[in-house]
Every structure is written in C-alpha cells, then in structure tokens.
Design an enzyme around this catalytic site. Sequence first.
Site, mmCIF file in Angstrom:
data_model
loop_
_atom_site.group_PDB
_atom_site.id
_atom_site.type_symbol
_atom_site.label_atom_id
_atom_site.label_comp_id
_atom_site.label_asym_id
_atom_site.label_seq_id
_atom_site.Cartn_x
_atom_site.Cartn_y
_atom_site.Cartn_z
ATOM 1 C CB CYS A 30 33.497 42.683 45.645
ATOM 2 S SG CYS A 30 34.137 41.328 44.866
ATOM 3 C CB CYS A 35 41.157 35.514 35.920
ATOM 4 S SG CYS A 35 41.899 34.316 37.396
ATOM 5 C CB CYS A 49 30.167 35.201 43.002
ATOM 6 S SG CYS A 49 29.693 35.716 44.703
ATOM 7 C CB CYS A 96 37.521 28.440 37.705
ATOM 8 S SG CYS A 96 39.206 28.851 38.940
ATOM 9 C CD GLU A 125 32.533 44.699 35.313
ATOM 10 O OE1 GLU A 125 31.835 45.300 34.527
ATOM 11 O OE2 GLU A 125 31.970 43.490 35.903
ATOM 12 C CB CYS A 137 34.989 31.854 37.074
ATOM 13 S SG CYS A 137 35.200 33.430 37.385
#
Length: 369
Positions: free
Chosen positions: A114, A121, A344, A125, A101, A128
């Site tokens: 962004c 990933c 975010c 974390c 995205e 996230c």
Amino acid sequence: MNSATVSAKPAAINLLDFDRKGLQAFFAELGEKPFRATQLLKWIYQEGMTDFDEMTNLSKALRGYLQENCRIEPPTLVAEQLAADGTCKWAVETRCGNRVETVYIPEERRATLCVSSQIGCALACRFCSTAQQGFNRNLSVAEIIGQVYLAQQRLGPEKKITNVVLMGMGEPLLNFDNVVAAMNLMMDDFSYGLSKRRVTVSTSGVVPAMNRLNEVCDVSMAVSLHAPNDELRDQLVPINVKYPLKELMAACREYARTGPRKHITFEYVMLDGVNDTAQDANALVKLLKNVPSKVNLIPFNPFPQSQYRCSSGAAIIRFRDVLNNAGIVATIRKTRGEDIDAACGQLVGQVQDKSRRHLKLQLAEAARP
Ligand code: SAH
C-alpha cells in the site's frame, strides 16, 4: 559563501523519476537509442544496481555521463515496524524532511504493498487520520516508485510484491502525472512487471481525473464511496460537493466499461449509527444498480481525536447480507496491522507546513482537459 553554495554541483537527475517513455526521451536527447531505456530499467529495478560503472551493456562513455550527471535515489527508509500478523510498515523520508508511510500486507496467495501518493492530503474526509495532517506537497515519481523499490529491497528476492494499491496517504488522482508514471513503472515488463489487474488506484472521486485516467493508463479502480446519498457523502467525503454522486457514478460506469477489471471496487467504511443501517444498504443497492461493482466494507479504524466508532460486527454482517442478497459481491475487509497503526486511514507520517491551501489549485489542475 554559505554551505549551500559550496556544494553547488547542479542537482543531479534522479533516474527514478522517469518511466520508460521518460527515459527514452532522456536518452534521445543524449543521442542514444531508445533501447537504452529498457536496459537501464532492468538494471535499476530487476538487478537493484545503483553503480553505473557496473552496467556493463552500456557504453563506457554513457556510463561516464550517467556517473557524472545522474543518480538513482529512492527516499530514505527511516523506520520499520512489524505487526503480529506479518504486516510491515515503513516510514520513508523525503529530501524535504517529511515522512510518508508504506505498508506491506502478506496474505496466503498474494502480497500487497500500500503506497502513498502525497505528503498528507488536502481532502478533508471526516473519518481519516491522514486528513488531520493537512497537505504539504505531491510526491515525485521517484518518491512513489521508490516505496516499491525500498520495500522490495527490504523484503528480499524470496518475497515478491504481487499487488500494489495506491491507498496510502494522499489522493492519487490529485497527483496525476507522477502517479501515472509510477504505475507505468510498476507494470513495465522491464521493471516490476505487475499486471494491470494487480495495480489499483483508489480515489475519493476526482471525476475529471478518473475520466482522464481511462485514456492514459489501464489500472484497476477503487472508489471510496462511504455513503449512499449526496447528503451524507457531502459530510463524510467533502469532495462530493464538487463532484456529486450522479457524476461520480457516470465516471465509474465508463471506467468499468473500459478498465481491466470490468468492475469498480467501492470502499465503504462502516461507521456506527452514521452509514450502517439496512436502509443505507438498500439505498446503496439502488445507487449501484447500473454500475458493475464489488463492495469492500472497511471496519472503521479509530485514531486519536476521531469522532466515530466502528459499526458492530452484527451491523456489518447485516449490511453485507443486504448487498449479497441483491446480487452485489460484498466482502468485509480484514483489518491488518492495527497494532502498529498500519490499518486503513491510520497512516500519518510526518507532515510539515500543514495547510490545505493547495486544494483549489489541485482541483483546478485535475479539471484540466
Ligand atoms: N484518497 C484515496 C486514497 C486513500 S485510500 C481515497 O480516498 O480513496 C484509503 C482508504 O481507507 C480509503 O477508502 C479511505 O476512505 C479509507 N479510510 C480512511 N480512513 C479510514 C479509517 N479511519 N478507517 C477505515 N478506513 C479508512
């Protein structure tokens, strides 16, 4: 004979995979002069041309060669969502059928894109949602710069992208070479010509890669800090176990000394009852004492199955005030595009074959001299 062998034309070279240096090397092999690279960059990124036959300042023979052997192929745009506040999110599909995205965030005086750097990933974390996706693979240069290319195409010439942040899906510094080449293209005067102050790479703290970036590419740096001490950061951002705060802060100091902005932006997600007390803020002031810093406080954006809550408005303001009173510029990031899950930590795309199996390899690669 199966269908794969029927269409067995050798995979054409995707010219979006090359930055200027790469294109120069490519043309050198063809016996062409280096200026062909800047001609081609202009055609691709400034004129939006995909048909080599129309590139009139290239020789006929060269056009013929490119037509036969090369392509200009960004990933495929498969979905577009517009938020009430003007934020726009695009889902972009790669050849292997995964989706990442890209988010466009217009503001009064700038417009930020962004961009994602990996499919999923491998870092875990805790807060996230991309982390929940697992990791599939690094994006190619074409797939990274292709997000800028597609976004600019959709936005049209009136709406210029003024800033790019590598804050989408993935850890950009674990896809070092491709990210560097894509950022070179963003800043190349013959391509998008963005200033180095307006291209920002955001990292969870891959220390050796931060040091290496210092030497090869001059861009602004944001570091996802989220905790003022190792004990808490080990939990929230597990790469901290490998590269603890002492090493991270040393890398930040060095990058700030030579980088284009002369400071590091620290991102700090506000988690209710986890990292948001006045005591945490004071510890952060101490930690940042010798690093030229700005702090960006990010209200936590929830996602399905997230175990955290966002700090209260009062706690966020108190935290900011402690920093400000100690002389550190701290701002609260305005949440944008939350009605389309574009904020975010909310980017998820569609990641097939999820696994973290590549993390060790990625870290070993990042630590190469
Ligand atoms: N891997 C890089 C790039 C991702 S940037 C990095 O860690 O910096 C995305 C930013 O949003 C990071 O600062 C990340 O920590 C933050 N973030 C992740 N999940 C979030 C959430 N749920 N709410 C608010 N911010 C989040």
